[in-house]
Design a protein around this motif. Sequence first.
Motif, PDB file in Angstrom:
ATOM      1  N   ALA B  24      -8.806   0.994   0.131  1.00  0.00           N
ATOM      2  CA  ALA B  24      -7.750   0.331   0.915  1.00  0.00           C
ATOM      3  C   ALA B  24      -7.083  -0.778   0.124  1.00  0.00           C
ATOM      4  N   ARG B  26      -4.597  -3.152  -1.665  1.00  0.00           N
ATOM      5  CA  ARG B  26      -3.247  -3.650  -1.410  1.00  0.00           C
ATOM      6  C   ARG B  26      -2.914  -4.667  -2.490  1.00  0.00           C
ATOM      7  N   LEU B  35       1.404  -1.903  -3.800  1.00  0.00           N
ATOM      8  CA  LEU B  35       0.447  -0.869  -3.403  1.00  0.00           C
ATOM      9  C   LEU B  35      -0.054  -1.195  -2.005  1.00  0.00           C
ATOM     10  N   ARG B  36      -0.227  -0.146  -1.179  1.00  0.00           N
ATOM     11  CA  ARG B  36      -0.803  -0.388   0.145  1.00  0.00           C
ATOM     12  C   ARG B  36      -1.747   0.743   0.496  1.00  0.00           C
ATOM     13  N   GLY B  37      -2.933   0.370   0.963  1.00  0.00           N
ATOM     14  CA  GLY B  37      -3.919   1.339   1.434  1.00  0.00           C
ATOM     15  C   GLY B  37      -4.282   2.398   0.413  1.00  0.00           C
ATOM     16  N   VAL B  38      -4.405   2.027  -0.841  1.00  0.00           N
ATOM     17  CA  VAL B  38      -4.700   3.030  -1.866  1.00  0.00           C
ATOM     18  C   VAL B  38      -6.209   3.249  -1.966  1.00  0.00           C
ATOM     19  N   ASP B  39      -6.614   4.497  -1.808  1.00  0.00           N
ATOM     20  CA  ASP B  39      -8.005   4.891  -2.024  1.00  0.00           C
ATOM     21  C   ASP B  39      -8.052   5.793  -3.242  1.00  0.00           C
ATOM     22  N   SER B  56       6.631   3.754  -8.622  1.00  0.00           N
ATOM     23  CA  SER B  56       5.779   4.167  -7.504  1.00  0.00           C
ATOM     24  C   SER B  56       4.478   3.378  -7.467  1.00  0.00           C
ATOM     25  N   LEU B 228       1.263   9.045  -6.605  1.00  0.00           N
ATOM     26  CA  LEU B 228       1.674   7.874  -5.829  1.00  0.00           C
ATOM     27  C   LEU B 228       3.147   7.996  -5.484  1.00  0.00           C
ATOM     28  N   HIS B 230       5.941   5.339  -3.404  1.00  0.00           N
ATOM     29  CA  HIS B 230       6.164   4.083  -2.674  1.00  0.00           C
ATOM     30  C   HIS B 230       4.867   3.314  -2.454  1.00  0.00           C
ATOM     31  N   ARG B 232       1.810   4.389  -2.140  1.00  0.00           N
ATOM     32  CA  ARG B 232       0.725   5.046  -1.410  1.00  0.00           C
ATOM     33  C   ARG B 232       0.323   6.321  -2.137  1.00  0.00           C
ATOM     34  N   VAL B 234      -0.056  10.032  -2.119  1.00  0.00           N
ATOM     35  CA  VAL B 234       0.468  11.134  -1.298  1.00  0.00           C
ATOM     36  C   VAL B 234      -0.174  12.461  -1.674  1.00  0.00           C
TER      37      VAL B 234
END
Lengths: 308, 274
Positions: B24, B26, B35-39, B56, B228, B230, B232, B234
């Motif tokens: 998660a 950020r 970066l937001r919520g990156v696992d 990105s 990645l 934006h 996140r 994907v």
Amino acid sequence: MIDTWHSLSLLLGSPLIQRSLVAAFVVGLAAPVIGTYLVQRRLSLLGDGIGHVALTGVAMGWLVGSWTQVTPNDALAVPGAVVAAIIGAVIIEAVRARGRTSGDVALALLFYGGIAGGVVIMGVAGGTNANLMGYLFGSISTVTTTDLVATVAMSAVVLAVGLGLRTALFAVCQDEEFARSTGLPVRALSVLIAIVAALTVTVSMRVVGLLLVSALMIVPVAIAQLVTTSFRRTMTLAMVIGVIVCVTGLTITFFHRLAPGAMIVVVAICLYAVVAVLRPLVHAPGRRIVDPHPDLEDDVRIVPSGSD
Amino acid sequence: MRTRSSATTTGRTEPTGDVLAAHALRVQLGSATILRGVDLAVSPGEVVALLGANGSGKSTLMRALLGLVPISDGDAHVLGTSVRTQRTRVAWERVGYVPQRVTATSGMPATALEVVLSGMLHRHRFHPGRGGRARALEALDSVGLGDRSRAGLHELSGGQQQRVLIARALARRPDVLLLDEPVSGVDRPSQETFARLLADLHARGVTVLIVLHELGLIEPIIDRAVVLRHGRVVHDGALPAPAPGHEGEDHDHVHAEHGEHVEHPEKTIQRSLP
């Protein structure tokens, strides 16, 4: 010529001249060491900024000296300069590390505040214009034995740090982000560079004065850079050049009534000009021709048919 | 990657747990959330590509893993240690980083060897030490620059300078290698050298996270791709297909050759903005 040698040998018998020559030698050796790291970091003017701030320290030393009735009345000038230079250098380092554009203005305020404050406080402390000129442009002809001991000791610290931690300081100054990724204590090493730069400014103050200290740190490096490709050799050569220009510049002023600090810097700048002019003549045949264009494979790419 | 000669030994010293991990994560720089919520989880020995358009957040994710940008929320772990709370205790001596640089030069002249030697330092080592020179030369040799060790950086081409930066990371003999666009804008020979080198490191069990703009010659070596967009994640899995408009018959982009090298007949000129 014989006259010159004769008068030179007479001069060398004078303890005053001996002390000034030793001071010039030591400072010429030490200043380019820290200058090398500053140039590598593209902070060539850092020494200039520290020098400005150090003037306030000198004046504060005078002020405290006049309050406490110390003799001689400038006894606290150098300690004051050391303290102010270190504080100034650490502040500059902190502003640099944060990398904000507003920091640029903050540094300008610090530098000019340092000079103006120094001049004003100096007046309050009862210093004369002649005293002030001595700090701004050097006063190597009045080096006492105590001064010399302090100069040698501080130069030894500069040399020990600058040469002893060469690879680590190189790593930090070459690529700070990479150095941080290696786990090196980059912040501590950066502060160490700032402190050692402050010490260098203070010892150089005596020889060339606060307004010209940066020249003594930077110009020998700039000359060495013209003819070298390795970091180590550049630093070594810069130290040799530093000694040569300091001793030569000072010696010239034994025969002509000129300001030693300014003469040293003029000799250094002239040497730079000579080397810069001669370099293409010496280096031209062996120099590899370097293509200035980057190799950008995918700028325009010729592609085959049938690819998925 | 303990010794160069024993190519069969592996660098897998973390049989359990991820070598690189983000939970998660950020990252906020100023008012912009990068970066937001990156696992993310990279297992030992894996080669993971970090893909995505410019901006990105690929490079920022890599720099967050290395503790080079502040983490606003969540956490990142390197070799099981939190980068956010215990950055100084991470075993950075086992981590090699190749930053993205336009040039490796600084304000001073420096030789390729001097730059590579600086890659051997870590928290407890301020000198390359005995045998450091030999190891640095070995690293330069592995990127095909063994004969240019005494050359000044400014005498080397962009691709060669990039290879010096790779050698600087390799001189540490890392178990984990993080590379930020190591082959962008480098010449063909540099790309080929790099692809061979990466295959070699992979065979020895070195864990690799690599930011890429184009896969190019190293596609066969990549185990997994994380995309990645934006800021996140994907996509996390097999290599994704190229985006529409990039998959055409005449569009080479990154899938030109699957291992086999073909001489490219001159047909179409594709422009791709760097």
